[in-house]
Enzyme design. Sequence first.
Site, PDB file in Angstrom:
ATOM      1  N   HIS A  37       0.801  -1.223   0.000  1.00  0.00           N
ATOM      2  CA  HIS A  37       0.000   0.000   0.000  1.00  0.00           C
ATOM      3  C   HIS A  37       0.839   1.282   0.000  1.00  0.00           C
ATOM      4  O   HIS A  37       0.553   2.208   0.760  1.00  0.00           O
ATOM      5  CB  HIS A  37      -0.932   0.013   1.221  1.00  0.00           C
ATOM      6  CG  HIS A  37      -1.886  -1.125   1.265  1.00  0.00           C
ATOM      7  ND1 HIS A  37      -2.415  -1.611   2.442  1.00  0.00           N
ATOM      8  CD2 HIS A  37      -2.418  -1.886   0.276  1.00  0.00           C
ATOM      9  CE1 HIS A  37      -3.227  -2.622   2.165  1.00  0.00           C
ATOM     10  NE2 HIS A  37      -3.235  -2.821   0.868  1.00  0.00           N
TER      11      HIS A  37
HETATM   12  C1  FAD Z   1      -0.028  -7.482  -4.816  1.00  0.00           C
HETATM   13  C2  FAD Z   1      -0.914  -6.344  -4.393  1.00  0.00           C
HETATM   14  C3  FAD Z   1      -2.018  -6.599  -3.575  1.00  0.00           C
HETATM   15  C4  FAD Z   1      -2.836  -5.555  -3.164  1.00  0.00           C
HETATM   16  N1  FAD Z   1      -3.994  -5.849  -2.499  1.00  0.00           N
HETATM   17  C5  FAD Z   1      -4.899  -4.861  -2.278  1.00  0.00           C
HETATM   18  C6  FAD Z   1      -6.191  -5.152  -1.786  1.00  0.00           C
HETATM   19  O1  FAD Z   1      -6.565  -6.309  -1.588  1.00  0.00           O
HETATM   20  N2  FAD Z   1      -7.039  -4.115  -1.566  1.00  0.00           N
HETATM   21  C7  FAD Z   1      -6.668  -2.822  -1.782  1.00  0.00           C
HETATM   22  O2  FAD Z   1      -7.465  -1.922  -1.515  1.00  0.00           O
HETATM   23  N3  FAD Z   1      -5.452  -2.513  -2.269  1.00  0.00           N
HETATM   24  C8  FAD Z   1      -4.576  -3.506  -2.554  1.00  0.00           C
HETATM   25  N4  FAD Z   1      -3.384  -3.201  -3.138  1.00  0.00           N
HETATM   26  C9  FAD Z   1      -3.053  -1.787  -3.358  1.00  0.00           C
HETATM   27  C10 FAD Z   1      -3.860  -1.132  -4.485  1.00  0.00           C
HETATM   28  O3  FAD Z   1      -4.055  -2.034  -5.553  1.00  0.00           O
HETATM   29  C11 FAD Z   1      -3.128   0.131  -4.931  1.00  0.00           C
HETATM   30  O4  FAD Z   1      -3.046   1.031  -3.836  1.00  0.00           O
HETATM   31  C12 FAD Z   1      -3.813   0.861  -6.073  1.00  0.00           C
HETATM   32  O5  FAD Z   1      -4.068  -0.015  -7.140  1.00  0.00           O
HETATM   33  C13 FAD Z   1      -2.934   2.019  -6.533  1.00  0.00           C
HETATM   34  O6  FAD Z   1      -3.517   2.629  -7.638  1.00  0.00           O
HETATM   35  P1  FAD Z   1      -2.735   3.716  -8.498  1.00  0.00           P
HETATM   36  O7  FAD Z   1      -3.682   4.196  -9.524  1.00  0.00           O
HETATM   37  O8  FAD Z   1      -2.120   4.709  -7.582  1.00  0.00           O
HETATM   38  O9  FAD Z   1      -1.513   2.919  -9.157  1.00  0.00           O
HETATM   39  P2  FAD Z   1      -1.516   1.622 -10.044  1.00  0.00           P
HETATM   40  O10 FAD Z   1      -2.825   0.934 -10.002  1.00  0.00           O
HETATM   41  O11 FAD Z   1      -0.314   0.836  -9.656  1.00  0.00           O
HETATM   42  O12 FAD Z   1      -1.368   2.168 -11.531  1.00  0.00           O
HETATM   43  C14 FAD Z   1      -0.219   2.745 -12.062  1.00  0.00           C
HETATM   44  C15 FAD Z   1      -0.161   2.392 -13.540  1.00  0.00           C
HETATM   45  O13 FAD Z   1       0.811   3.208 -14.166  1.00  0.00           O
HETATM   46  C16 FAD Z   1       1.585   2.416 -15.048  1.00  0.00           C
HETATM   47  N5  FAD Z   1       2.883   3.061 -15.206  1.00  0.00           N
HETATM   48  C17 FAD Z   1       3.828   3.252 -14.264  1.00  0.00           C
HETATM   49  N6  FAD Z   1       4.890   3.868 -14.793  1.00  0.00           N
HETATM   50  C18 FAD Z   1       4.603   4.089 -16.094  1.00  0.00           C
HETATM   51  C19 FAD Z   1       5.318   4.685 -17.171  1.00  0.00           C
HETATM   52  N7  FAD Z   1       6.541   5.188 -16.997  1.00  0.00           N
HETATM   53  N8  FAD Z   1       4.730   4.733 -18.392  1.00  0.00           N
HETATM   54  C20 FAD Z   1       3.489   4.228 -18.582  1.00  0.00           C
HETATM   55  N9  FAD Z   1       2.764   3.640 -17.595  1.00  0.00           N
HETATM   56  C21 FAD Z   1       3.329   3.579 -16.373  1.00  0.00           C
HETATM   57  C22 FAD Z   1       1.655   1.074 -14.332  1.00  0.00           C
HETATM   58  O14 FAD Z   1       2.040   0.034 -15.193  1.00  0.00           O
HETATM   59  C23 FAD Z   1       0.262   0.939 -13.767  1.00  0.00           C
HETATM   60  O15 FAD Z   1      -0.611   0.332 -14.678  1.00  0.00           O
HETATM   61  C24 FAD Z   1      -2.532  -4.214  -3.556  1.00  0.00           C
HETATM   62  C25 FAD Z   1      -1.444  -3.967  -4.390  1.00  0.00           C
HETATM   63  C26 FAD Z   1      -0.638  -5.002  -4.828  1.00  0.00           C
HETATM   64  C27 FAD Z   1       0.506  -4.712  -5.749  1.00  0.00           C
END
Ligand code: FAD
Length: 539
Positions: free
Chosen positions: A471
């Site tokens: 997280h």
């Molecule tokens: C294994 C795991 C289990 C988890 N379990 C839970 C759970 O059960 N419940 C819960 O609430 N949360 C959980 N989380 C946390 C939750 O999923 C994240 O907090 C949330 O998805 C974050 O969202 P975000 O939009 O900030 O980033 P992300 O969803 O990580 O999205 C970022 C995106 O940007 C892309 N990206 C990054 N750099 C670049 C670049 N340079 N060029 C192009 N694209 C790029 C990535 O590939 C990704 O697709 C978990 C996370 C993981 C990894």
Amino acid sequence: MNCYDYIIIGAGSAGCVLARRLSEDPATRVLLVEAGPPADDFWIRTPAGMGKLFKSERYNWCFQTEPVPTLRNRRIYWPRGKTLGGSSAVNGMVYVRGNRRDFDHWRDLGNPGWGWDDVLPYFRRSVRHAGDANPSEASHGLLTVSDPSVRHPAALAFLESAQRTGLARLHDFNEGHQEGAGLLQATIHNGVRQSTYDAFLAPVAGRRPNLEIRTGAHVRRVLFSGVAATGIEILLEGKIQRFEAAREVVLCAGALSSPHLLMLSGIGDAEQLRQHGIATVAHVPGVGKNLQDHFAVRVQAQTTPGGSYNQHLGGWRKYAEGARYLVTKGGYLALGSSIAAAFVRSGPDVEYADMEISFRPMTFSYAGSSEAVVDNFPAISASVYRVRPASRGEVALRSSDPMQSPAFIPNYLQHPDDVRAMLAGLRRLREIFAMKPLSSLIVQELLPGEQVRTDAQWIDYMEREGQCAFHPAGTCKMGNDAMAVVDARLRVRGVERLRVVDASIMPVVTSGNTNAPTIMIGEKGADMILADAALSRVA
Ligand SMILES: Cc1cc2nc3c(=O)[nH]c(=O)nc-3n(C[C@H](O)[C@H](O)[C@H](O)COP(=O)(O)OP(=O)(O)OC[C@H]3O[C@@H](n4cnc5c(N)ncnc54)[C@H](O)[C@@H]3O)c2cc1C
């Protein structure tokens, strides 16, 4: 140059929500770029596939932290989704919004519009409740949230034992107060994972000519004219290409990559940028700082045969379970990572629950394999983490090469309050395990084992075995102090036409799992972007 109105970097939890909302007006041209491949994979759709994706080099960034001095210099594995849906395509699917006081605290830190009453409509806008999950909330959103498809007796025993230790039984963790024990809701619809791509974008992908989605597109940096963001530079099909944004560039690359991209683009601590030969566009010293993550420690116990569902996922039974899933989309393959939880306080002076205990009627290990292997004996597991840790880490630039990941410095357990709270949480968990009816299912504690009793022994165990709870947040924090990176409308300080909309803007990580609040940030971010665009047209 190819030109769009908005360019969204990263198709993760927030990015997919934003792309859906910004492209609702057919006159607005939106480009969503994602470094990873499409997400068309059986194991992404199947909830139990989480174990297969955990170390998948195709769908996961598979980051490692720097050696952590407080954890005996261990490097900690940090999975992050790298596909359409981002981390919501590989995560444990647990849906927890957080405590109302988390958001009121955000507001009081100087972020008007982010209190619980302000953000609740955005949480509600996203979701649709399957079955009887949260019947008190009218819900017609795009993201289905459901109760566990199987209520395993060990999970119910966990809840009853938790109650017997004095905790309230909660029927919904998502109403703003969480202290108590209950079943967890999950982003699962009829046994199928609901990533934000599935829920928000798949229904419109290919049907909106004004929305273009490019996968395999690694963004190298944001382009500027003076201090105005004008587009992006990406590596696509082996070539460096440029795309132009007439209105805004929005970073949704997540708490580990958004600060990295800001630094690569010249926004960060000017001295650090200079050391790596990057010209400063804006000196914003807070970029990458304020990193918060949940540090989790697990306790495992061997049970009587009926006390766990391990045996359903091993030997010949796993084929029966697979067939059951294929035919009914139910059974143990349709469950999220944890199905029950308890939120507790680590001490009498703590204002509201600061520890999450997540319970699973199963266990697995990685024993040299890149996939989770379910243990071949009946066992249960629970993890404890402090949901509002005091320790702060950092994402730091290692190189100006955009293809090299930055240094991740989590500083887990650096603050003594975190150690104290973890000790209290682990003892509370043992208390629940020792209480009937759960205790009658337990044969013996396996991890750390009953010989671990003193503070020193527990600390030793945490240092050797603790892991992340996935997280990370807070690395582009929202606020109005000198270390804030974005303002309350998520605009990056010191520049124009650039926002961050993802988990990195949380000034303080929420009390629980971070997917739901990140989706809310996507919803609210979209509204702010559209409202600001409407205002500028009037002006
Ligand atoms: C294994 C795991 C289990 C988890 N379990 C839970 C759970 O059960 N419940 C819960 O609430 N949360 C959980 N989380 C946390 C939750 O999923 C994240 O907090 C949330 O998805 C974050 O969202 P975000 O939009 O900030 O980033 P992300 O969803 O990580 O999205 C970022 C995106 O940007 C892309 N990206 C990054 N750099 C670049 C670049 N340079 N060029 C192009 N694209 C790029 C990535 O590939 C990704 O697709 C978990 C996370 C993981 C990894």
